[in-house]
Design a protein around this motif. Sequence first.
Motif, PDB file in Angstrom:
ATOM      1  N   PHE A  97       0.835  -1.199   0.000  1.00  0.00           N
ATOM      2  CA  PHE A  97       0.000   0.000   0.000  1.00  0.00           C
ATOM      3  C   PHE A  97       0.873   1.254   0.000  1.00  0.00           C
ATOM      4  N   SER A  98       0.267   2.351  -0.437  1.00  0.00           N
ATOM      5  CA  SER A  98       0.924   3.665  -0.445  1.00  0.00           C
ATOM      6  C   SER A  98       0.235   4.566   0.559  1.00  0.00           C
ATOM      7  N   GLY A  99       1.015   5.410   1.216  1.00  0.00           N
ATOM      8  CA  GLY A  99       0.465   6.301   2.231  1.00  0.00           C
ATOM      9  C   GLY A  99       0.388   5.600   3.576  1.00  0.00           C
ATOM     10  N   GLY A 100      -0.494   6.145   4.432  1.00  0.00           N
ATOM     11  CA  GLY A 100      -0.718   5.533   5.732  1.00  0.00           C
ATOM     12  C   GLY A 100       0.297   5.861   6.791  1.00  0.00           C
ATOM     13  N   LEU A 101       1.195   6.829   6.552  1.00  0.00           N
ATOM     14  CA  LEU A 101       2.207   7.169   7.549  1.00  0.00           C
ATOM     15  C   LEU A 101       1.592   7.969   8.697  1.00  0.00           C
ATOM     16  N   SER A 102       2.302   8.002   9.798  1.00  0.00           N
ATOM     17  CA  SER A 102       1.825   8.720  10.968  1.00  0.00           C
ATOM     18  C   SER A 102       1.907  10.227  10.734  1.00  0.00           C
ATOM     19  N   TYR A 103       0.980  10.951  11.334  1.00  0.00           N
ATOM     20  CA  TYR A 103       0.939  12.405  11.151  1.00  0.00           C
ATOM     21  C   TYR A 103       2.100  13.097  11.860  1.00  0.00           C
ATOM     22  N   ASP A 104       2.675  12.479  12.872  1.00  0.00           N
ATOM     23  CA  ASP A 104       3.734  13.147  13.619  1.00  0.00           C
ATOM     24  C   ASP A 104       5.065  13.127  12.878  1.00  0.00           C
ATOM     25  N   LYS A 105       5.112  12.485  11.736  1.00  0.00           N
ATOM     26  CA  LYS A 105       6.334  12.458  10.921  1.00  0.00           C
ATOM     27  C   LYS A 105       6.075  13.271   9.656  1.00  0.00           C
ATOM     28  N   ALA A 106       5.977  14.564   9.867  1.00  0.00           N
ATOM     29  CA  ALA A 106       5.588  15.441   8.758  1.00  0.00           C
ATOM     30  C   ALA A 106       6.664  15.539   7.688  1.00  0.00           C
ATOM     31  N   CYS A 107       7.920  15.442   8.082  1.00  0.00           N
ATOM     32  CA  CYS A 107       9.014  15.622   7.135  1.00  0.00           C
ATOM     33  C   CYS A 107       9.407  14.315   6.446  1.00  0.00           C
ATOM     34  N   ARG A 108       8.714  13.254   6.754  1.00  0.00           N
ATOM     35  CA  ARG A 108       9.064  11.980   6.160  1.00  0.00           C
ATOM     36  C   ARG A 108       8.646  11.952   4.692  1.00  0.00           C
ATOM     37  N   ARG A 109       9.480  11.338   3.887  1.00  0.00           N
ATOM     38  CA  ARG A 109       9.219  11.310   2.464  1.00  0.00           C
ATOM     39  C   ARG A 109       8.096  10.332   2.129  1.00  0.00           C
ATOM     40  N   PRO A 110       7.468  10.488   0.947  1.00  0.00           N
ATOM     41  CA  PRO A 110       6.424   9.541   0.538  1.00  0.00           C
ATOM     42  C   PRO A 110       6.986   8.120   0.501  1.00  0.00           C
ATOM     43  N   SER A 111       6.139   7.153   0.837  1.00  0.00           N
ATOM     44  CA  SER A 111       6.653   5.797   0.983  1.00  0.00           C
ATOM     45  C   SER A 111       5.681   4.784   0.439  1.00  0.00           C
ATOM     46  N   LEU A 112       6.240   3.626   0.094  1.00  0.00           N
ATOM     47  CA  LEU A 112       5.479   2.446  -0.290  1.00  0.00           C
ATOM     48  C   LEU A 112       5.784   1.364   0.741  1.00  0.00           C
ATOM     49  N   THR A 113       4.749   0.799   1.338  1.00  0.00           N
ATOM     50  CA  THR A 113       4.920  -0.203   2.381  1.00  0.00           C
ATOM     51  C   THR A 113       4.617  -1.583   1.813  1.00  0.00           C
ATOM     52  N   ILE A 114       5.519  -2.529   2.080  1.00  0.00           N
ATOM     53  CA  ILE A 114       5.358  -3.914   1.645  1.00  0.00           C
ATOM     54  C   ILE A 114       5.286  -4.791   2.889  1.00  0.00           C
TER      55      ILE A 114
ATOM     56  N   LYS B 285       5.126 -11.395   8.610  1.00  0.00           N
ATOM     57  CA  LYS B 285       5.336 -10.501   9.736  1.00  0.00           C
ATOM     58  C   LYS B 285       6.312  -9.371   9.421  1.00  0.00           C
ATOM     59  N   ALA B 286       6.959  -9.450   8.271  1.00  0.00           N
ATOM     60  CA  ALA B 286       7.945  -8.425   7.893  1.00  0.00           C
ATOM     61  C   ALA B 286       7.238  -7.239   7.246  1.00  0.00           C
ATOM     62  N   ILE B 287       7.608  -6.049   7.695  1.00  0.00           N
ATOM     63  CA  ILE B 287       7.082  -4.805   7.129  1.00  0.00           C
ATOM     64  C   ILE B 287       8.263  -3.984   6.618  1.00  0.00           C
ATOM     65  N   THR B 288       8.265  -3.673   5.327  1.00  0.00           N
ATOM     66  CA  THR B 288       9.331  -2.895   4.701  1.00  0.00           C
ATOM     67  C   THR B 288       8.750  -1.602   4.163  1.00  0.00           C
ATOM     68  N   VAL B 289       9.365  -0.498   4.535  1.00  0.00           N
ATOM     69  CA  VAL B 289       8.927   0.823   4.072  1.00  0.00           C
ATOM     70  C   VAL B 289       9.974   1.344   3.092  1.00  0.00           C
ATOM     71  N   LEU B 290       9.554   1.557   1.851  1.00  0.00           N
ATOM     72  CA  LEU B 290      10.438   2.080   0.815  1.00  0.00           C
ATOM     73  C   LEU B 290      10.138   3.568   0.641  1.00  0.00           C
ATOM     74  N   GLU B 291      11.086   4.411   1.029  1.00  0.00           N
ATOM     75  CA  GLU B 291      10.897   5.860   0.902  1.00  0.00           C
ATOM     76  C   GLU B 291      11.229   6.299  -0.521  1.00  0.00           C
ATOM     77  N   MET B 292      10.406   7.180  -1.046  1.00  0.00           N
ATOM     78  CA  MET B 292      10.539   7.650  -2.421  1.00  0.00           C
ATOM     79  C   MET B 292      11.021   9.092  -2.438  1.00  0.00           C
ATOM     80  N   ASP B 293      11.644   9.459  -3.558  1.00  0.00           N
ATOM     81  CA  ASP B 293      12.130  10.827  -3.713  1.00  0.00           C
ATOM     82  C   ASP B 293      11.022  11.795  -4.096  1.00  0.00           C
ATOM     83  N   HIS B 294       9.920  11.265  -4.623  1.00  0.00           N
ATOM     84  CA  HIS B 294       8.818  12.119  -5.078  1.00  0.00           C
ATOM     85  C   HIS B 294       7.495  11.503  -4.629  1.00  0.00           C
TER      86      HIS B 294
END
Length: 1129
Positions: free
Chosen positions: A325-342, A346-355
């Motif tokens: 899925f895309s999105g779904g990040l916490s609101y308290d991490k405002a400066c965090r880059r857009p991400s794709l979560t896989i 039980k493994a959760i991988t967050v891939l941060e994107m440049d755009h």
Amino acid sequence: MKKFNFRKVLDGLTASAPGSGGSSGGNSGGGAGSGSIHPGGTAGVLREEIQETLTSEYFQICKTVRHGFPYQPTTLAFDPVQKILAIGTRTGAIRILGRPGVDCYCQHESGAAVLQLQFLINEGALVSASSDDTLHLWNLRQKRPAILHSLKFNRERITYCHLPFQSKWLYVGTERGNTHIVNIESFILSGYVIMWNKAIELSTKTHPGPVVHLSDSPRDEGKLLIGYENGTVVFWDLKSKRAELRVYYDEAIHSIDWHHEGKQFMCSHSDGSLTLWNLKNPSRPFQTTIPHGKSQREGRKSESCKPILKVEYKTCRNSEPFIIFSGGLSYDKACRRPSLTIMHGKAITVLEMDHPIVEFLTLCETPYPNEFQEPYAVAVLLEKDLIVVDLTQTNFPIFENPYPMDIHESPVTCTAYFADCPPDLILVLYSIGVKHKKQGYSTKEWPVSGGAWNLGAQTYPEIIITGHADGSIKFWDASAMTLQMLYKLKTSKVFEKQKIGDGKQACEIVEEDPFAVQMIYWCPESRIFCVSGVSAYVIIYKFSRHEITTEIVSLEVRLQCDVEDIITPEPETSPPFPDLSSQLPSSRSLSGSTNTVSSEGITKDSIPCLNVKTRPVRMPPGYQADLVIQLVWVDGEPPQQITSLAISSAYGIVAFGNCNGLVIVDFIQKTVLLSMGTIDLYRSSDLYQRQPRSPRKNKQFIADNFCMRGLSNFYPDLTKRIRTSYQSLTELNDSPVPLELERCKSPTSENRENAYNRSRSSSISSIDKDSKEAVTALYFMESFARKNDSTISPCLFVGTSLGMVLVISLNLPSAEEPRFTEPVMVLPSGTFLSLKGAVLTFSCMDRTGSLMQPPYEVWRDPNNTDENEKTWKRKLVMNYSSSSQEIGDHQYTIICSEKQAKVFSLPSQTCLYVHNITETSFILQANVVVMCNSACLACFCANGHIMIMSLPSLRPMLDVNYLPLTDMRIARTFCFTNEGQALYLVSPTEIQRLTYSQEMCDNIQDMLGDLFTPIETPEAQNRGFLKGLFGGSGQTFDREELFGEASAGKASRSLAQHIPGPGSIEGMKGAAGGVMGELTRARIALDERGQRLGELEEKTAGMMTSAEAFSKHAHELMLKYKDKKWYQF
């Protein structure tokens, strides 16, 4: 072939006035029409015949291919069988990508944004839904896709579409919450409609909102899952026309995806939660998770997060399912880059994107929704990039993108295009650039591998060079309609890094991007590369295969134009040529730069905008900086940006100019040869007695402000960073003209009040400085420097913004003398030629009409230690035969300005031909190019016209209204090259290539890739006896019987309108106009006539058969009654 006569004026036999010897004004008489011959008052004329082979049949404009990342993307689609990818954009464009070389661009005529794309899997067709509520069916079985059908919705807005695999019925959801069904074959709306008020419960008082999801059940094709925005999900039975079950959730739904067994589905919501629903218990979600939410105490609801815009639920046979899925990040991490979560087990991988993420798709092995999906990759469409993640490896590496998607990595500021360049250059540049490629990519092949592509008939090498705002320069292999990056050069490595607090103090010309590349000049044969930047610097690079560590040599040049001296000239007291020693820099390094202190404060003086590195610098193989030349501040005024640039490897000289004057540097000896204001180049006999006065605002050219606005629209973040090189087009006031010039003027010579001054400098602050005469064009060539010269010699042609052309004579050491020690002398020759408008380009032709190429030095590795430096001699290629240096020989010089083109005969300086190209607009780009072994002049005008003229007669060959100037990006990047090729930056992220060659237009189909290749659809897995018995009734579902006109009836005509596309049979009939239409109608009439003749022949044959039968029966009757008596009847 028609032949054209050219007249050569014999030197010393002219009958014109003596005062006209230094100017073309007396030699440009004749009519204003193009191609008119100007004898110029000759007493003896030598006639020569030059046969021009180019005719108008050789030229035609057509777009070829588009490179780069689709600008402003909106949606993504993938065909899992054909393995091709489609991207829709906000401008109505669709890019279809396959294997490298398969890259197709198509455009909706309406320009409406593309909302959604749906492939007809393995059918060679694509459905697009646009923001003007229209559906389009594209035929992909041809190299240039065409629209077969269109369906325009009149009363409802389209929000979502779904096309089941191997189905011809398309489900269309609308903003009102209704679901319509479209027949893909006929593109006609079915009478079957699922109304929103029937889908939801009658007790519900609120509207469920637009349809955000549609999908048929993998278990039963007769069941449709409808998702509404407000959180309502309806499981609709298509046969019974009722809702089998309904699901309600208190958060808005963004997307839904099925488990392949069809018993569960997952929803993503606006609070960052994922809900898993079971069809057996629809009252509440089977599972609810907020993947990125903070864990709360028991009994308390988890903290909400940002919306999950899309989720995909893909199963694997031998492992846990993938939840992506895309999105779904916490609101308290405002400066965090857009991400794709896989999420995999039980493994959760967050891939941060440049755009920001626009959309993503999971690529699966099977197209059947009721089988294990077996995902192997994820295609992620970002706002400015396209990446594909490998799911088969635990660290999820990305694939190396074979497409040129990073053209816009830094905004493109200039371009250059070279066709038919030396073939070894591509291999050399690639071998150097491949060493600097990024590592860590997936080892597997690029998964988007559909289509077919071959090299085609075009085999000559092509190279495109792009300059960028961060100072980087990229070399691209553009051969055979493809684009692949070869080598990247960073010019900023020559300078010291800018300190955070000293940005404004160090560079005040531009607030940001002080390393932005403004102009590039490349000699492919000698591999000399020269670049000028927005901070008034010029860097000369030499190519080497060896790494070195050395200090960078730099020169600082003072170049100023004293306005007071121009307003009140004193030719008796002021020498025409200042002492060159005063113009030479006092130090080659920057350590000796000082400031001039006045009583009012500190005034900047003799300070460059950037600081060159003074320590030894390691230079890897490739292009290595040989010399840096910087213009410095003068009395508190910053240096003006460079407006023209030229370099000669044969002469070892580089020249550049701006609105203040001209600088000539010997880059072999690292010395300044000339640094002179433009006014001083004319000596004391200035033709126009230039006196700058304030321009009249009411007559300022209107396209000027339009161009400036265009740059702001497309580059809002670069308006301050990169000042446009095209400033205001200011009409000059009248000024006295010398009597000698007036006497020898031709009727076509322009008046001062009709000449436009376009300054190519953008950092001029005062309005009086707008009338400065800028150097706009430079050209090194072996030519006749003076009118009475009998042999050619090294020359520098200088063109100005007032339409004047000056010739600088270059006195170089002879071949026997060492070039590294003997001085080089440069001196204005006193030769003046004039045109209307700022000079843009030069070129020369010999007496046979062949284009003369400037001489160059054969490349040699400057750091090769195997060669003996003492015995090595420079190898020069002069590009002309020895017979051309005979006494009395001549050549033709082609000069093109913003308004007109002229052909002069040298050394007589007679204007043979003049062509007034435009009166109401101005030319942005002009180049003399070679096509079919003949030279021609190609021009791109600000009004959008592309014009081609033959040489040397300047006969118009082509004039097409191709592209209106919508912004300065096109003006800065448009360029022509040989073999009928051209390009420009069509958007901030894309390069559009085009051709003006008729031959290439005819063969363009052979050069493009095939989007569709015949592939058998994979067979569905064997479901087994029990699954076939209890797995649902999907196999017996007949959509035709349910949605067809016989059972569902016809839809209301006012609901949607069917529009035949240009690629359909109806469209072809409607477009059958003109000659082709007449031929088609004649062929149809002939077929009908033949058909009628065939019917007549059949009737005749039938009559003959009847006659034979009648004859036979008559004969039998005769034989029967032959021997009978009369009384026996």
